[in-house]
Each structure stands twice: as structure tokens, then as C-alpha cells.
Design an enzyme around this catalytic site. Structure first.
Site, PDB file in Angstrom:
ATOM      1  N   GLY A 181       5.930   6.697   4.514  1.00  0.00           N
ATOM      2  CA  GLY A 181       7.690   7.203   5.251  1.00  0.00           C
ATOM      3  C   GLY A 181       8.198   5.822   5.038  1.00  0.00           C
ATOM      4  CD  GLU A 196       7.316  16.691  11.032  1.00  0.00           C
ATOM      5  OE1 GLU A 196       6.535  16.495  11.852  1.00  0.00           O
ATOM      6  OE2 GLU A 196       8.603  16.717  11.991  1.00  0.00           O
ATOM      7  CB  CYS A 250      -1.015  14.439  10.878  1.00  0.00           C
ATOM      8  SG  CYS A 250      -0.688  16.558  11.235  1.00  0.00           S
TER       9      CYS A 250
HETATM   10  N1  LIG Z   1       2.765  14.822  10.772  1.00  0.00           N
HETATM   11  C1  LIG Z   1       2.419  15.843   9.717  1.00  0.00           C
HETATM   12  O1  LIG Z   1       3.275  17.087  10.138  1.00  0.00           O
HETATM   13  C2  LIG Z   1       1.971  15.584   9.129  1.00  0.00           C
HETATM   14  C3  LIG Z   1       0.896  16.258   8.037  1.00  0.00           C
HETATM   15  C4  LIG Z   1      -0.206  15.734   7.377  1.00  0.00           C
HETATM   16  C5  LIG Z   1      -0.137  14.582   6.793  1.00  0.00           C
HETATM   17  N2  LIG Z   1       0.950  13.731   7.505  1.00  0.00           N
HETATM   18  C6  LIG Z   1       0.414  12.475   7.473  1.00  0.00           C
HETATM   19  O2  LIG Z   1      -0.588  11.833   6.219  1.00  0.00           O
HETATM   20  C7  LIG Z   1      -0.951  11.410   5.511  1.00  0.00           C
HETATM   21  C8  LIG Z   1      -2.352  11.846   4.363  1.00  0.00           C
HETATM   22  O3  LIG Z   1      -1.241  12.918   3.892  1.00  0.00           O
HETATM   23  P1  LIG Z   1      -0.561  11.551   2.019  1.00  0.00           P
HETATM   24  O4  LIG Z   1      -2.074  10.673   1.734  1.00  0.00           O
HETATM   25  O5  LIG Z   1      -0.755  12.683   1.806  1.00  0.00           O
HETATM   26  O6  LIG Z   1       0.304  10.762   2.279  1.00  0.00           O
HETATM   27  P2  LIG Z   1       0.848   9.806   1.475  1.00  0.00           P
HETATM   28  O7  LIG Z   1       2.242   9.503   2.371  1.00  0.00           O
HETATM   29  O8  LIG Z   1       0.037   8.653  -0.062  1.00  0.00           O
HETATM   30  O9  LIG Z   1       1.634  10.477   0.305  1.00  0.00           O
HETATM   31  C9  LIG Z   1       2.564  11.924   0.936  1.00  0.00           C
HETATM   32  C10 LIG Z   1       3.623  11.869  -0.831  1.00  0.00           C
HETATM   33  O10 LIG Z   1       4.207  10.637  -0.383  1.00  0.00           O
HETATM   34  C11 LIG Z   1       3.909  10.805  -2.085  1.00  0.00           C
HETATM   35  N3  LIG Z   1       4.054   9.018  -2.697  1.00  0.00           N
HETATM   36  C12 LIG Z   1       2.692   8.964  -2.520  1.00  0.00           C
HETATM   37  N4  LIG Z   1       2.726   7.462  -2.813  1.00  0.00           N
HETATM   38  C13 LIG Z   1       3.804   7.221  -2.814  1.00  0.00           C
HETATM   39  C14 LIG Z   1       5.295   6.329  -3.000  1.00  0.00           C
HETATM   40  N5  LIG Z   1       4.190   5.046  -3.662  1.00  0.00           N
HETATM   41  N6  LIG Z   1       6.064   6.690  -2.959  1.00  0.00           N
HETATM   42  C15 LIG Z   1       7.719   7.798  -3.219  1.00  0.00           C
HETATM   43  N7  LIG Z   1       6.309   8.430  -3.319  1.00  0.00           N
HETATM   44  C16 LIG Z   1       5.279   8.613  -2.761  1.00  0.00           C
HETATM   45  C17 LIG Z   1       2.947  11.443  -2.502  1.00  0.00           C
HETATM   46  O11 LIG Z   1       2.929  12.161  -3.667  1.00  0.00           O
HETATM   47  C18 LIG Z   1       3.425  12.400  -1.283  1.00  0.00           C
HETATM   48  O12 LIG Z   1       3.885  13.858  -2.045  1.00  0.00           O
HETATM   49  C19 LIG Z   1      -1.341  10.822   7.050  1.00  0.00           C
HETATM   50  O13 LIG Z   1      -0.892   9.626   7.648  1.00  0.00           O
HETATM   51  C20 LIG Z   1      -0.765  11.958   7.841  1.00  0.00           C
HETATM   52  O14 LIG Z   1      -1.420  12.105   9.180  1.00  0.00           O
HETATM   53  C21 LIG Z   1       1.699  14.787   8.971  1.00  0.00           C
END
Ligand SMILES: NC(=O)c1ccc[n+]([C@@H]2O[C@H](COP(=O)([O-])OP(=O)(O)OC[C@H]3O[C@@H](n4cnc5c(N)ncnc54)[C@H](O)[C@@H]3O)[C@@H](O)[C@H]2O)c1
Length: 485
Positions: A197, A214, A252
Site C-alpha cells: 500500500g 483496502e 483481512c
Molecule cells: N481490506 C481488504 O478488503 C482486504 C482484502 C483482502 C486482503 N487484504 C490484505 O491484503 C494482504 C494480503 O494480500 P496480498 O498478499 O495479495 O497483498 P499484496 O500487497 O502482496 O498484493 C496485492 C496486490 O499488489 C500487487 N503487488 C505485489 N507486490 C507489488 C509491488 N512491489 N508493487 C506493486 N504492486 C505489487 C500484487 O500483484 C497484488 O495485485 C493482507 O494484508 C490482507 O489483510 C485486504
């Protein structure tokens, strides 16, 4: 990657042209696209369930509850609500501005980027898409590389149902996301970890692009056994469902840890153990009802959290891991140290720490010592405790006497605060999330107030003072020369 960059730039050009053509502003077009999302999910129920099983081992009933059914409901709500959501909102302007009129109209941002996560790969992709389309935007969706079958389904099927010049899907991981983030978007909607994020927000800052983030975090669950003793069976069932019943805790808003008074901890554990068995049988690995851990890396991450000797010593149930089968046994910990990694990182898996306190009121201090969570759950009928939770802690949401259900209720906004996110969506809030609320003021040339303009004097200063206070009677007296300047 050069070819991907060209694809992205070409897609963006096409989406911008489509937006500029005005087509996506038509409510008819928006409704048609959302209907098509509904039809896509309905027509492809088996394919989606298969993809979710392949990626995550999700049972089709769980998949329908959390993804397909959820999206169909969300699409229906958007179709039914859109006319009202999109209608201009008239504002009652203070008399001070008479005879001007005011209203607020919602305009689409333009071309938006949606980046989604793997744990609910269908709903976390399609739900923001519904909001973005409802608001009249063109959209590019990048789903997660960690749920390849669901991503491939979306990339292949969305173009068969939706307007391909306005809505596009690109598959890929961080390298593709990096290329996407180098472009200028009118809005970025991201679901994922707080760590990534931060990368999204930094990239968005370059163009001052608005973001919705999110994110996740550790969602605590307070069990105030004194006031819920009569309902303890339901409480235990809800905690079991909230920890293990949705993507094996990889959610999450899953219950991250429980806080309970020390005197009740062993009774709670004694009830949780059979509850887990009643959900997943003697051998959860073979039950078909417990999702698998998404990748080996995530299994290793969970193993690392458990491997701390102090955490190992706190295991009271489960604890076994089968890396090959992407399996972590439903596990319960009693009082792992508060400074251990497992109590400071989002667990995102089937491990439930139970933290004991002398007095349940002390749970507030534990929650406040950690970053603001996405959700706080509290099983209590104590109105004083409820008030303390609401007024002394900060979180995306608070749910009393239930878990996770707030996500399904689109009459409530869904989103985090602080470390758990920025912005909110669901239902009408999704429409607002992807809209700019434009203020419209319709002035009148029928009259002019000289006090607005130089040259300045004491009369004008008095006039402005009274006007700001909306002291109309005194204004009349001032103009009649009946009160001092
Ligand atoms: N608030 C919500 O609605 C919600 C829902 C589901 C998951 N989550 C959160 O998401 C996390 C788990 O999901 P995840 O493992 O997919 O998260 P993540 O942050 O690793 O990945 C999310 C997205 O970011 C992209 N991404 C990964 N590395 C990146 C980079 N270096 N630069 C740009 N984009 C990149 C991925 O390809 C993916 O599309 C947990 O923290 C969970 O709580 C939140």
C-alpha cells in the site's frame, strides 16, 4: 516487459478515448455492464468454483457465500440503486447566498486502476469493478498472480461479457504492477498489504492521483464471558467461523486474536477444540472444507511465526504443518508473548492466539497498543464496555456479538483507517468511492452587493461581519442606518 509496457500504454489510450467519447457516462451503459458482470458470474458458476478450488482449495459453498453470491448481490444492488445514487443532490443554500441555487453532482474520475488480492480473487476484483463502472469510469483491473486460475478466468471471460474498449484486465505480478503504476491514472483502488500500500501511495503521489487502500491488520476479538455466558455456544461457533471458516483465516477481516479474562481462557479453549472438530472433522486436511494456504512461501511465513520457541511453548491445540500440501493445522495458542512476531504481524492464516487479561476492560489497552485494525469484534452485552471500545479505540469498523458479517452488509461502509487503509466502498459507498462530488452553484445577476467589493470602509466591514454570522435582522438595521458601523 517492453511489450507489456506497450500493451499497458495502448490499453490506457483506448480507455481514455472511450471515456472521452462520453459512452460510460450513460446510466444505460453502466447498468448494462453491471448486468453483464452478474450474468458472467451466473453463467460460469462451475468454472469460477473450479478456479477457486485450484487456487485456494475453497469449497464451492464457501466460494458462493464469499465470492459468487456476494458479487451477484452487489451487482443487483448497484443496478437497483444507480438512478438514485447518480441523481444530482440539491443543496439548501443559506439565505446569505440568495438567490443562488446549489447542487452536488457525482462525476466519474475517468480511467481507474484496480489492483486486487488473491484471497478472494473474484469478489475483490469484481466488487471494485462494479463500483467503478457504476460511477461511469473506464477501468483496468490487475488481479493477483498468486491466484492464477481465478486471474486467468477473469482475463479470459471479462472481455466476452463487458465492453472491451472500456474495461480491461491485465494479468501479472509486481513487475506488471510497477509498469501500471508508472502511468497516470485518475484513481487507484488497491486491495493488499500495508507494505505494498505504501508503494501504491508513493506512485500515486507523482500525479496526485486519489487512492483507496483496502489493507489489512490484526483484528482483535474481545470475549467478555460475564455478559454472554448464556450465548457462549454461538460465540464459540462465530469465533471458529471467523478464524477458520473463510479462506482458512487468510482474510483481512478474519479474527486475528482473542482477548479473554484469564479465569475463562481454559474453558474457552475447551469449547473451541470440539467446535473446530465439528466444522472440519478429525482430519481437517482431508475435510474439503478448509481452504489451503495460498503458496509455500505463505506456509513458510506461518511456520516462521510458530517457530519462535516462546510461541511453540504456547501451542495448546494443533500446530502441525504440511508444506507440500499447503496445509497448516487449525492451531490455538495460549498467551504467546505480546512482543513476539505473531502478535505484531497480521497472521493471515489458521492460527488463533488467545491473550489473557485480568479484567476484560484491560483489552482496550492491548488494542490501543497496536496499529488501528480493520475491524474490532467484541462479544459483550456490557454497554459501558461497548462505549469504551467505540470512544477509546479507532478501527475501520466495530462489530458487537458477531464477526465478519459487517463485510456482507452493503448498507455500511467497508474500509480501514490508519495502517488498515484509506477510503471505503460497498453499495452506495462504492459509487461515491469512484466519483468526484462536484459542487455546482447557479448564481444570479439580478442583484449585486456592493459590500463584496473595494474600496473598503467601516460600513462594508460591519456588513461582512454580520453577513458571516447570518445576522439578517441586524443587517437590515445596519443598512437602514439604525445600528452603528
Ligand atoms: N481490506 C481488504 O478488503 C482486504 C482484502 C483482502 C486482503 N487484504 C490484505 O491484503 C494482504 C494480503 O494480500 P496480498 O498478499 O495479495 O497483498 P499484496 O500487497 O502482496 O498484493 C496485492 C496486490 O499488489 C500487487 N503487488 C505485489 N507486490 C507489488 C509491488 N512491489 N508493487 C506493486 N504492486 C505489487 C500484487 O500483484 C497484488 O495485485 C493482507 O494484508 C490482507 O489483510 C485486504
Amino acid at each position: 516487459m517492453e511489450a507489456m509496457k506497450e500493451t499497458v500504454e495502448e490499453s490506457l489510450r483506448e480507455m481514455r478515448d472511450t471515456f472521452a467519447s462520453g459512452r460510460t457516462r450513460s446510466l444505460k451503459w453502466r447498468k448494462r455492464q453491471i448486468e453483464a458482470i452478474y450474468e458472467m458470474v451466473k453463467d460460469n458458476e462451475d468454472k469460477i468454483c473450479t478456479a477457486l478450488f485450484q487456487d485456494l482449495g475453497k469449497h464451492s459453498t464457501e466460494a458462493f457465500r464469499d465470492e459468487l453470491g456476494f458479487i451477484m448481490r452487489s451487482a443487483t444492488a448497484a443496478i437497483n440503486g444507480l438512478d438514485k445514487w447518480a441523481a444530482p443532490k440539491h443543496s439548501n443554500l443559506p439565505l446569505l447566498f440568495y438567490p443562488a441555487k446549489g447542487k452536488v453532482i457525482s462525476e466519474p474520475f475517468g480511467t481507474v486502476l484496480v489492483l486486487s488480492s488473491w484471497n478472494f480473487p473474484i469478489s475483490l476484483s469484481l466488487d471494485p469493478l462494479i463500483g467503478a463502472i457504476a460511477a461511469g469510469n473506464t477501468v483496468l483491473l490487475k488481479s493477483s498472480e498468486l491466484s492464477p486460475n481465478a486471474s486467468a478466468f477473469l482475463a479470459k471471460t471479462i472481455p466476452a461479457y463487458l465492453d472491451t474498449k472500456a474495461i480491461k484486465v491485465i494479468e501479472g505480478g509486481p513487475d506488471v504492477a510497477t509498469i501500471l503504476l508508472q502511468q497516470q491514472w485518475d484513481k487507484i483502488f488497491f486491495t493488499g498489504s500495508p507494505k505494498i500500500g505504501r508503494i501504491i501511495m508513493a506512485a500515486a503521489a507523482q500525479y496526485l492521483t486519489p487512492v483507496t487502500l483496502e489493507l489489512g491488520g490484526k483484528c482483535p476479538t474481545i470475549v467478555d464471558h460475564h455478559t454472554i455466558a448464556k450465548n457462549i455456544k454461538s460465540v464459540v461457533k462465530r469465533i471458529t467461523g471467523g478464524k477458520w471458516g473463510s479462506c482458512s483465516g487468510q482474510a483481512c477481516i478474519a479474527v486475528d486474536y482473542v482477548i479473554v479474562e484469564k479465569s475463562f481462557a481454559s474453558s474457552l479453549i475447551d469449547m473451541l477444540k470440539p467446535s473446530v472438530k465439528s466444522f472440519f472433522g478429525e482430519n481437517p486436511k482431508e475435510s474439503g472444507c478448509l481452504s489451503k494456504i495460498v503458496t509455500k512461501q505463505h506456509v513458510q511465513r506461518l511456520a516462521r511465526l510458530l517457530n519462535d520457541p516462546r510461541v511453540q511453548a504456547s501451542i495448546v491445540y494443533g500446530g502441525s504443518i504440511d508444506e507440500e500440501k499447503l496445509y497448516v493445522e487449525p492451531t490455538i495458542l495460549l498467551d504467546p508473548p505480546l512482543d513476539s512476531e505473531i502478535m505484531n504481524e497480521e497472521i493471515f492464516g489458521p492460527i488463533l492466539p488467545i491473550i489473557t487479561v485480568r479484567d476484560i476492560q484491560d483489552s482496550i489497552g492491548i488494542i490501543k497498543s497496536k496499529p488501528k485494525p480493520l475491524a474490532i469484534y467484541a462479544f459483550t452485552k456490557d454497554e459501558n464496555l461497548k462505549t469504551r471500545i467505540l470512544s477509546e479505540t479507532s478501527s475501520g469498523s466495530v462489530t458487537f456479538n458477531d464477526v465478519m458479517i459487517q463485510y456482507m452488509c452493503d448498507a455500511l461502509p467497508f474500509g480501514g483507517v490508519g495502517e488498515s487503509g484509506i477510503g471505503r466502498y460497498h453499495g452506495k459507498y462504492s459509487f461515491d468511492c469512484f466519483s468526484h462530488e462536484k459542487a455546482i452553484m447557479e448564481g444570479s445577476l439580478a442583484m449585486d452587493l456592493e459590500a463584496r467589493y473595494p474600496p473598503w470602509n467601516n460600513f462594508k466591514l460591519s456588513f461582512i461581519r454580520l453577513a458571516f454570522r447570518e445576522a439578517y435582522f441586524k443587517l437590515i438595521l445596519l443598512m437602514l442606518g439604525l445600528i452603528k458601523r
